[in-house]
Design an enzyme around this catalytic site. Structure first.
Site, PDB file in Angstrom:
ATOM      1  N   ASP A 114      -3.035   9.833  16.000  1.00  0.00           N
ATOM      2  CA  ASP A 114      -3.659   9.478  14.726  1.00  0.00           C
ATOM      3  C   ASP A 114      -4.339   8.118  14.827  1.00  0.00           C
ATOM      4  O   ASP A 114      -4.238   7.287  13.919  1.00  0.00           O
ATOM      5  CB  ASP A 114      -2.612   9.468  13.607  1.00  0.00           C
ATOM      6  CG  ASP A 114      -3.256   9.515  12.217  1.00  0.00           C
ATOM      7  OD1 ASP A 114      -4.430   9.933  12.124  1.00  0.00           O
ATOM      8  OD2 ASP A 114      -2.598   9.129  11.237  1.00  0.00           O
ATOM      9  N   LYS A 121       8.639   0.110   5.392  1.00  0.00           N
ATOM     10  CA  LYS A 121       7.989   1.397   5.178  1.00  0.00           C
ATOM     11  C   LYS A 121       9.044   2.340   4.620  1.00  0.00           C
ATOM     12  O   LYS A 121      10.014   2.681   5.301  1.00  0.00           O
ATOM     13  CB  LYS A 121       7.416   1.949   6.481  1.00  0.00           C
ATOM     14  CG  LYS A 121       6.605   3.218   6.286  1.00  0.00           C
ATOM     15  CD  LYS A 121       5.857   3.596   7.554  1.00  0.00           C
ATOM     16  CE  LYS A 121       4.970   4.814   7.322  1.00  0.00           C
ATOM     17  NZ  LYS A 121       4.209   5.182   8.536  1.00  0.00           N
ATOM     18  N   GLY A 139       0.831  -1.199   0.000  1.00  0.00           N
ATOM     19  CA  GLY A 139       0.000   0.000   0.000  1.00  0.00           C
ATOM     20  C   GLY A 139       0.857   1.236   0.000  1.00  0.00           C
ATOM     21  O   GLY A 139       2.081   1.190   0.134  1.00  0.00           O
ATOM     22  N   GLY A 178       0.564   5.782   0.792  1.00  0.00           N
ATOM     23  CA  GLY A 178      -0.220   6.873   1.360  1.00  0.00           C
ATOM     24  C   GLY A 178       0.647   7.707   2.266  1.00  0.00           C
ATOM     25  O   GLY A 178       1.687   7.255   2.753  1.00  0.00           O
ATOM     26  N   GLY A 179       0.190   8.921   2.503  1.00  0.00           N
ATOM     27  CA  GLY A 179       0.968   9.786   3.374  1.00  0.00           C
ATOM     28  C   GLY A 179       2.318  10.087   2.769  1.00  0.00           C
ATOM     29  O   GLY A 179       2.427  10.581   1.652  1.00  0.00           O
TER      30      GLY A 179
END
Length: 520
Positions: free
Chosen positions: A137, A44, A22, A24-25
């Site tokens: 978050d 990551k 995935g 994002g961010g």
């Protein structure tokens, strides 16, 4: 505009990317293999566009530091942080499962699942807050649930460290909520003080937790909106619809807990996650025991007890009267005068089973019977397997309702509501899947005021161990007894349902078995 990038070559000769999970961010997440330790990991990778930004790099490193400082089973484990070819890479444990966002159905999760996951999330936040780390978050997409029901709290990229002279560039007092960069987090889960760019503490996570708990239980967001401005307006001004109005079967205390967690004023919320976690555990214990009538009476120092519904008072009085009428003749049967069968038999005697056993004369102290021998302790054998004694108990909760017209042989699904731990090792985990089948339906006999009903008998088959093994289970404590046991709903249910979801049942391991202990 961001430039696309791909990662395929081994990183520093140790991590071989396998597939993209995935994005994002500020980056992407890849599944990879650790070539040295031969294990799967998650990488990551900070996007190259952000790698040149000191603030983004600082936040990336801070995320790794925050998560790695927490050693907790419900928090993602950080193995390492490396640089390679201009890329900043965080090496994390690989978690196989789905995010909570993917799991929540339109009408919400089952009550047992909601409480089970909420307990783990709360425990993870307690550990973080005790380490002076605020997540900032918390949302369903940052909560992973493994195939075995274990919760993992992810993404500490916006975490705030409360200890030490750490400068927080995102904290701007009095910043307008519409100014880009003045607030961090996800709008529909952030606290009012966070939405206004004010300083936050652990109570901001408590607000977010209440919003996540609300969504788990109802399937709806507590603060909906068509765009970010409308969502922020709702967070700052609107009170969410009480969860119990959307899901009437929820315990009133759980709905009340959500409302208090989402109070606009931090002072009006529970003041620590410890208080919230303990409240959820008490609600769960009372729900598991079927004591739904007393669930609203749960109290904490932060929120009062709710009054029981008026509709439950009259049936309770009728039930009490019926019990009293039945108790009178039964009591008379036991206290009626009984003739002595033999003059030589002592008046003072104890009974074991149905056979009388004489007691020593009053002038001689009665001998104290030897206590029963404890069951043998499980041990790890030469192959590293932990033995599970026959008849080890475990608690199950029904995942699939049993229809009133269900036929014998219909498959049933359960999950384990509390872990089985032997010798300090988890041999059956919370949330483990168990199977069984409907064995028979029997009509209950009518007795005085009690109406006729149906007794549902269940035959249990197996439960999944942490190592993937299928352990045999049965419904009775003794192997020579009837292999089935009855199950029934703890509360009200529709007429077309024989047993509702969430019904509890006690199971027992069937025969001595062995599993690989959980590595801690």
């Amino acid at each position: 505009m961001r430039s696309s990038f791909t990662v395929s070559a081994p990183i520093r000769g140790q991590y071989q990317p396998l597939e993209k999970l995935g994005s994002g961010g500020m980056g992407e997440v890849h599944k990879a293999r650790d070539l040295k330790l031969n294990r799967l990991v998650a990488l990551k990778i900070l996007h190259p566009d952000h790698s040149q930004d000191p603030g983004s790099r600082q936040r990336f490193v801070q995320e790794a530091q925050a998560a790695s400082a927490l050693n907790h089973p419900n928090i993602i484990t950080i193995h390492d942080i490396v640089s390679d070819g201009g890329l900043e890479i965080m090496v994390m444990e690989f978690v196989k499962g789905r995010t909570l966002k993917e799991m929540i159905p339109p009408n919400g999760l089952l009550l047992a699942q909601t409480l089970y996951y909420a307990t783990q999330i709360a425990d993870a936040l307690v550990a973080a807050h005790h380490a002076a780390i605020i997540h900032r978050d918390l949302k369903p997409s940052n909560i992973m649930v493994t195939d075995r029901g274990l919760v993992k709290l992810l993404d500490f990229g916006l975490a705030k460290l409360l200890r030490g002279p750490v400068h927080d560039p995102d904290e701007t007092k009095g910043a307008p909520v519409t100014a880009q960069g003045s607030i961090v987090g996800t709008f529909c889960y952030m606290s009012p003080e966070q939405a206004q760019g004010k300083p936050v503490d652990a109570r901001s996570d408590i607000f977010a937790f209440g919003a996540v708990l609300y969504e788990m239980a109802t399937g709806r967001r507590a603060f909906p909106g068509d765009n970010n401005i409308s969502i922020l307006s709702s967070v700052l001004r609107d009170e969410p619809v009480p969860a119990i109005q959307l899901s009437p079967s929820l315990p009133p205390a759980l709905s009340q807990l959500m409302q208090h967690c989402m109070a606009k004023d931090p002072v009006a919320r529970p003041q620590s996650m410890d208080v919230v976690r303990d409240a959820i555990q008490r609600i769960r214990q009372q729900t598991d025991s079927g004591d739904t009538a007393s669930t609203p009476s749960i109290e904490t120092e932060s929120y009062p007890a709710a009054s029981p519904p008026v509709s439950t008072v009259r049936p309770t009085l009728w039930a009490g009267a019926a019990v009293l009428l039945l108790a009178v003749p039964v009591a008379w049967w036991f206290i009626r005068p009984k003739p002595l069968t033999s003059p030589a038999e002592p008046v003072t005697q104890e009974r074991v089973g149905n056979k009388p056993s004489p007691v020593a004369p009053l002038s001689t102290p009665a001998a104290t019977p030897d206590p029963p021998a404890p069951p043998p302790s499980p041990a790890v054998n030469d192959k590293g397997l932990l033995s599970i004694p026959d008849g080890t108990p475990l608690n199950l909760e029904l995942q699939t309702e049993i229809a009133a017209n269900a036929e014998p042989g219909a498959p049933l699904a359960f999950f384990v509501s509390s872990a089985v731990i032997l010798n300090g090792e988890t041999v059956i985990a919370k949330g483990a899947r168990a199977t069984g089948e409907l064995f028979s339906r029997e009509k209950k006999k009518q007795f005085l005021f009690a109406g006729r009903g149906t007794r549902i008998n269940v035959l249990l088959r197996s439960v999944e161990a942490p190592d993937g093994a299928k352990l045999k289970i049965r419904a009775t404590a003794k192997r020579e007894a009837e292999p089935v046991a009855s199950i029934e709903s703890s509360g009200t249910k529709p007429k077309n349902v024989a047993v509702a979801k969430g019904a509890a049942m006690l199971a027992f391991t069937d025969g001595p078995q062995a599993v690989t202990p959980t590595v801690r």
